[in-house]
Scaffold this motif. Sequence first.
Motif, PDB file in Angstrom:
ATOM      1  N   HIS A  88      -1.193  26.933 -12.522  1.00  0.00           N
ATOM      2  CA  HIS A  88       0.071  25.886 -12.241  1.00  0.00           C
ATOM      3  C   HIS A  88      -0.856  24.648 -12.798  1.00  0.00           C
ATOM      4  N   ASP A  90      -0.632  20.332 -11.481  1.00  0.00           N
ATOM      5  CA  ASP A  90      -0.496  19.843 -10.290  1.00  0.00           C
ATOM      6  C   ASP A  90       0.844  19.068 -10.113  1.00  0.00           C
ATOM      7  N   LEU A 103     -11.503  16.625  -9.823  1.00  0.00           N
ATOM      8  CA  LEU A 103     -12.282  17.442  -8.863  1.00  0.00           C
ATOM      9  C   LEU A 103     -13.391  17.291  -8.779  1.00  0.00           C
ATOM     10  N   ASP A 114     -14.895  29.851  -9.374  1.00  0.00           N
ATOM     11  CA  ASP A 114     -14.504  29.368 -10.567  1.00  0.00           C
ATOM     12  C   ASP A 114     -13.331  28.523 -10.729  1.00  0.00           C
ATOM     13  N   TRP A 235      -8.958  16.768 -15.580  1.00  0.00           N
ATOM     14  CA  TRP A 235      -8.144  17.721 -16.508  1.00  0.00           C
ATOM     15  C   TRP A 235      -6.752  16.804 -16.622  1.00  0.00           C
TER      16      TRP A 235
HETATM   17  C1  OGA Z   1      -6.579  21.852  -7.298  1.00  0.00           C
HETATM   18  C2  OGA Z   1      -6.824  23.225  -7.568  1.00  0.00           C
HETATM   19  C3  OGA Z   1      -8.591  24.791  -7.988  1.00  0.00           C
HETATM   20  C4  OGA Z   1      -9.828  25.264  -7.645  1.00  0.00           C
HETATM   21  O1  OGA Z   1      -7.491  21.179  -6.818  1.00  0.00           O
HETATM   22  O2  OGA Z   1      -5.731  21.347  -7.751  1.00  0.00           O
HETATM   23  O3  OGA Z   1      -6.009  23.737  -8.367  1.00  0.00           O
HETATM   24  O4  OGA Z   1     -10.463  26.113  -7.881  1.00  0.00           O
HETATM   25  N1  OGA Z   1      -8.168  23.655  -7.471  1.00  0.00           N
HETATM   26  O5  OGA Z   1     -10.154  24.724  -6.445  1.00  0.00           O
END
Ligand code: OGA
Length: 270
Positions: A88, A90, A103, A114, A235
């Motif tokens: 996906h 976001d 993140l 991962d 990203w």
């Molecule tokens: C997000 C996501 C993926 C993950 O935080 O938007 O898709 O590996 N995380 O936690």
Amino acid sequence: MKLAVVPGKAEIDQIEAALERYGVLIFPNQNIQPQQQIAFSAALGPLEETELEKARLEGHEEIFVVGNVGKGLVSFSPEDNEQELEWHTDHIHHKVAARASLLYAKEVPAQGGDTLFSCMYHAYDSLTAEQRQSYCEIQTINSASGLEHFLSKQNLSGTTGSQVGRKHDEVIRPLVRAHPLSGRKALYFGNQITIGIVGWEVDRSRCFISDLTRHACQPAFQYRHRWRVGDAVLWDNRRVLHAGTAYDVKNARRLMHRTTLRETEPINLI
Ligand code: OGA
Ligand code: MN
């Protein structure tokens, strides 16, 4: 680069250019508090506030907590590696999508968990000339109900998403968009969250999206991030798709803090 320091204009320009160029930027060995992550992210642009109650960090609305530590399980990962991934970008299903996401890993499992990224410039460029032409005409329908469908196939009780059965808004978007910074075309969709194609029957849409995912997220276009505590990964949601991978949610701990940059302009196919 240290995320604990709020970037100045020159650094912001450098980050934005690199983000468009590479799609995914990794900042290892960070040691930041929520307020510092928010300040760093906010220097790049306006942030989302976390709507989902159990993902919201008390006192820091801009932090979205991902993982199995805290108020409940919030996961974008399948239950095990036999299950389909949830590729996906976001907030494609929100009126205002997410331009970029950051993140930050606070706790990571020894195995699994991962995050995969796939380049949607490559995905578009490697289509046939005929496909490129016809895909530029396609409009997708995006809704959180697609995410619920994904979650309901798994046994991860109490995972992400809102209440099953709730009526969700549907957001229509072009399948192919030009990145505002480069003008390069990128595919824009999600394999669960994109629930249909405007004007197509459901079965035809599902087949198309699943074939497209296989093409767009093939290993040759992927980067796999194996997390270490202290990694922060930024990203570009305009030009990569991402997917979490399975980990042992019952026994291993995973805790990540996400800040989400709001899309700042309407993006169309130019
Ligand atoms: C997000 C996501 C993926 C993950 O935080 O938007 O898709 O590996 N995380 O936690
Ligand atoms: Mn995501």
